[in-house]
Design a protein around this motif. Structure first.
Motif, PDB file in Angstrom:
ATOM      1  N   CYS A 128       0.838  -1.210   0.000  1.00 20.75           N
ATOM      2  CA  CYS A 128       0.000   0.000   0.000  1.00 20.75           C
ATOM      3  C   CYS A 128       0.876   1.265   0.000  1.00 20.75           C
ATOM      4  CB  CYS A 128      -0.895   0.082   1.235  1.00 20.75           C
ATOM      5  SG  CYS A 128      -2.068  -1.265   1.427  1.00 20.75           S
ATOM      6  N   CYS A 131       2.397   3.546  -2.967  1.00 18.07           N
ATOM      7  CA  CYS A 131       1.638   4.625  -3.613  1.00 18.07           C
ATOM      8  C   CYS A 131       1.099   5.656  -2.621  1.00 18.07           C
ATOM      9  CB  CYS A 131       0.459   4.057  -4.379  1.00 18.07           C
ATOM     10  SG  CYS A 131       0.936   2.935  -5.685  1.00 18.07           S
ATOM     11  N   HIS A 132       1.225   5.384  -1.351  1.00 21.71           N
ATOM     12  CA  HIS A 132       0.660   6.300  -0.344  1.00 21.71           C
ATOM     13  C   HIS A 132       1.763   6.680   0.639  1.00 21.71           C
ATOM     14  CE1 HIS A 132      -3.577   5.816  -1.561  1.00 21.71           C
ATOM     15  NE2 HIS A 132      -3.332   4.537  -1.725  1.00 21.71           N
ATOM     16  N   GLU A 186      -2.246   5.132 -12.383  1.00 19.48           N
ATOM     17  CA  GLU A 186      -2.978   3.885 -12.516  1.00 19.48           C
ATOM     18  C   GLU A 186      -3.862   4.033 -13.748  1.00 19.48           C
ATOM     19  OE1 GLU A 186      -4.528   2.533  -8.834  1.00 19.48           O
ATOM     20  OE2 GLU A 186      -6.512   2.365  -9.696  1.00 19.48           O
ATOM     21  N   ARG A 188      -7.044   3.066 -16.348  1.00 16.71           N
ATOM     22  CA  ARG A 188      -8.333   2.460 -16.731  1.00 16.71           C
ATOM     23  C   ARG A 188      -8.461   2.533 -18.240  1.00 16.71           C
ATOM     24  NH1 ARG A 188     -12.087   2.266 -12.258  1.00 16.71           N
ATOM     25  NH2 ARG A 188     -10.962   3.030 -10.445  1.00 16.71           N
ATOM     26  N   ARG A 238      -5.392   7.713 -13.178  1.00 15.79           N
ATOM     27  CA  ARG A 238      -5.743   8.173 -11.824  1.00 15.79           C
ATOM     28  C   ARG A 238      -4.476   8.143 -10.981  1.00 15.79           C
ATOM     29  NH1 ARG A 238     -11.443   6.717 -10.783  1.00 15.79           N
ATOM     30  NH2 ARG A 238     -12.441   7.441 -12.696  1.00 15.79           N
ATOM     31  N   PHE A 289     -15.743   7.950  -1.400  1.00 14.88           N
ATOM     32  CA  PHE A 289     -14.294   7.753  -1.531  1.00 14.88           C
ATOM     33  C   PHE A 289     -13.903   7.518  -2.991  1.00 14.88           C
ATOM     34  CE2 PHE A 289     -15.407   6.572   2.819  1.00 14.88           C
ATOM     35  CZ  PHE A 289     -14.637   7.506   3.489  1.00 14.88           C
ATOM     36  N   GLY A 290     -12.731   7.974  -3.343  1.00 11.08           N
ATOM     37  CA  GLY A 290     -12.245   7.859  -4.715  1.00 11.08           C
ATOM     38  C   GLY A 290     -12.507   9.147  -5.499  1.00 11.08           C
ATOM     39  N   TRP A 291     -11.829   9.313  -6.625  1.00 11.58           N
ATOM     40  CA  TRP A 291     -11.923  10.550  -7.427  1.00 11.58           C
ATOM     41  C   TRP A 291     -13.348  10.818  -7.897  1.00 11.58           C
ATOM     42  CZ3 TRP A 291      -8.293  14.182  -7.634  1.00 11.58           C
ATOM     43  CH2 TRP A 291      -6.961  13.836  -7.361  1.00 11.58           C
ATOM     44  N   GLN A 294     -16.775   6.942  -5.869  1.00 10.69           N
ATOM     45  CA  GLN A 294     -17.370   5.679  -6.316  1.00 10.69           C
ATOM     46  C   GLN A 294     -17.405   4.606  -5.247  1.00 10.69           C
ATOM     47  OE1 GLN A 294     -14.369   6.897  -7.268  1.00 10.69           O
ATOM     48  NE2 GLN A 294     -12.836   5.293  -7.513  1.00 10.69           N
ATOM     49  N   PHE A 301     -12.882  -0.039   0.256  1.00  9.61           N
ATOM     50  CA  PHE A 301     -11.700   0.443  -0.466  1.00  9.61           C
ATOM     51  C   PHE A 301     -10.485  -0.412  -0.125  1.00  9.61           C
ATOM     52  CE2 PHE A 301     -11.485   4.515  -2.945  1.00  9.61           C
ATOM     53  CZ  PHE A 301     -10.381   4.171  -3.690  1.00  9.61           C
TER      54      PHE A 301
END
Ligand code: HEC
Ligand code: HEC
Length: 517
Positions: A128, A131-132, A186, A188, A238, A289-291, A294, A301
């Protein structure tokens, strides 16, 4: 009169331009340094470790985390700090590596063991915190040293450039949109080959070639052809959001979100700002939560990220995204990460503590729940203080709502009935063609995004869902879009027009204010 004034201003700005060699009068001063509010002073094997900020004392009732909450938070950090590989014996990890590229801080990165949950055949990363990590663990994206443990000091960089694609011998080609000092992206896909909507995440990497795991030495899985899709305009990017303060955001009731929105109805109407919730298709409550707002909860999450980002199935997301039997490794039971009901600890990396039964995904959500929101600069300075007022006056706060309150009674006293300075209405807005990513998620349309919570924005490196800029002025200007045949005009147009007409010092004040958050 007004025009003359503006012209004079322009001339001034132009001559200033000439003197300062092209630099803009208003300038983003860049990422605010320092780790704020990491509290707690945690240690691992006697060494202080960096960690997400522990939730602060509740200003309303004086409560702090209780003993069990603290223990769960700490266990969550250790679990999230474990590096995933395809088996326990596959890889020895060099303890610690600097996480930030910011110079003055050189915190140890807690990647101490390899976890047997089993890195997925396809994945975006192996931990995790990869990326964070900016500006501290649990933050948004961030840079990491490419070869942890190497005797030669190396500048931290995008972990998706050299570290993750090649770790333990993996043979991946790095797509051109992952650059050495760019954002971690990331991917999509917008559409499937048959022209219907796709919208799902396509993981960047496969485990092919991983050394030290003979059970998958024949894995022949290759990556999707990202470059062709990229050239065809079929990719939507994203960047990571932060994991911090999410327990507080989750504790806000729907009625509070709607009441704050209603309170600004007349002001919003004059500027053409609407906003609507993304509601869960199951219980119809507001997901946030999420851009694109969603995701309903941090637990969902956590389970989803474990499967999508790291490729580890779990009780929340029990089905693998890639089931190629040649790439699963032997003895990898499905789901990979579950509540541990074994009679002893042998399969559990001897976690050796009362929490050993809990699965990792569960620990991730507990950790996030008791993480504080990012702390603002305690000494913001004159310009930033002025900027806060201008930000509200010109209408930024009609979407970026400064404050909401958590529910009056929560299971945890530290979470209940306290202010949350998130700077978001948690609602979706049409942002127009400039920001549209042509992805639909729940009730979020192809040009709609959740108002990004701005707490912590002062210490983020990249902005906007796809990480297109590291400059706050560009991020603000990107809000504006005229109507096009495909998309309506951006709801932010009126406010951005006012912003563009502010004096350079007022524009600077807003940027300084954002950097103080
Ligand atoms: C490969 C990079 C990557 C990894 C690894 C990763 N994340 Fe994320 N994270 C993201 C991205 C990108 C987003 C934004 C996703 C979106 O909205 O589409 C995100 C968003 C989130 C959010 C939502 C935050 C908000 O403000 O709404 C949570 C929670 C989260 N991640 C938790 C986790 C957990 C827990 C793990 C480990 C299991 C993890 N992430 C691993 C990239 C990553
Ligand atoms: C109509 C609602 C709306 C208004 C008005 C608005 N914003 Fe935003 N803001 C958003 C949305 C939605 C996003 C996310 C856009 C994206 O990522 O594509 C965003 C993103 C941002 C970001 C980037 C955050 C990040 O981490 O990527 C900043 C900075 C920001 N806004 C500042 C401002 C400022 C300053 C103003 C006033 C001049 C303003 N906004 C006005 C809705 C709004």
């Amino acid at each position: 009169m007004k025009t003359t004034y503006r012209l004079a201003c322009l001339v001034l700005v132009c001559s200033w331009f000439a003197i300062s060699n092209g630099a803009n009068a208003q300038r983003d001063p860049g990422v605010r340094g320092g780790l704020q509010n990491t509290g707690g002073g945690l240690q691992q094997q006697g060494i202080p470790i960096p960690h997400p900020p522990l939730i602060s004392r509740n200003p309303t009732n004086g409560a702090t985390v209780n003993e069990n909450e603290l223990a769960s938070f700490e266990e969550g950090i250790i679990r999230a700090g474990q590096l995933e590989s395809t088996c326990d014996e596959c890889a020895d990890v060099t303890d610690g590596s600097p996480v930030t590229g910011m110079g003055e801080l050189d915190p140890m990165f807690p990647q101490s063991h390899t976890n047997s949950n089993g890195l997925g055949a396809r994945h975006n990363a192996d931990q995790c915190f990869v990326c964070h990590a900016q500006p501290t663990l649990g933050g948004s994206g961030g840079y990491i040293v490419p070869n942890p443990g190497s005797p030669k000091p190396q500048q931290a960089e995008n972990p998706q450039f050299r570290l993750v694609p090649n770790r333990f011998g993996k043979q991946n080609t790095v797509p051109s949109f992952e650059t050495q000092f760019g954002p971690s992206r990331e991917v999509r896909f917008k559409y499937k080959p048959d022209g219907t909507r796709d919208g799902g995440v396509h993981q960047l990497w496969t485990v092919r070639g991983i050394a030290n795991d003979p059970t998958i030495s024949n894995c022949a899985l290759t990556q999707p052809d990202f470059e062709t899709q990229y050239r065809a305009g079929n990719l939507a990017f994203r960047i990571p959001l932060q994991m911090t303060g999410l327990g507080l955001i989750e504790s806000i009731q729907d009625r509070e979100i709607l009441a704050r929105h209603d309170a600004t109805a007349s002001l919003r109407a004059t500027l053409g700002i609407e906003g609507h919730p993304n509601r869960s298709g199951n219980d119809s409550t507001i997901s946030r939560f999420g851009w694109k707002a969603q995701n309903k909860s941090i637990t969902i999450f956590a389970g989803e990220a474990y499967n999508v980002e790291v490729g580890i199935t779990n009780e929340v997301f029990p089905t693998a995204t890639e089931e190629d039997p040649g790439c699963q490794g032997q003895q990898k039971p499905e789901p990979n990460d579950v509540t541990r009901t074994d009679p002893d600890d042998t399969r559990n990396q001897a976690f050796d503590n009362p929490m050993h039964m809990l699965p990792d995904w569960m620990q991730f959500q507990v950790m996030m729940r008791f993480t504080d929101g990012p702390a603002p600069d305690p000494n913001p300075g004159e310009s930033a203080t002025k900027g806060k007022a201008v930000f509200a006056k010109i209408g930024c706060s009609l979407c970026h709502t400064q404050q909401m309150r958590t529910a009056p009674v929560m299971n945890s006293a530290v979470l209940q009935d306290r202010p949350v300075n998130l700077y978001s209405d948690l609602l979706l807005h049409h942002m127009g063609s400039n920001l549209a990513d042509d992805i639909v998620q729940g009730q979020a349309g192809p040009d709609e995004f959740r108002t990004t919570p701005l707490w912590g924005v002062g210490q983020r490196i990249f902005f906007i869902h796809d990480g297109r800029t590291a400059d706050l002025l560009q991020a603000i200007r990107a809000h504006a879009s005229p109507a096009t045949p495909q998309y309506p005009a951006s709801e932010a147009n009126g406010v951005i027009r006012t912003f563009n007409h502010l004096s350079p010092s007022d524009q600077q004040a807003i940027v300084d204010f954002l950097r103080s958050l």
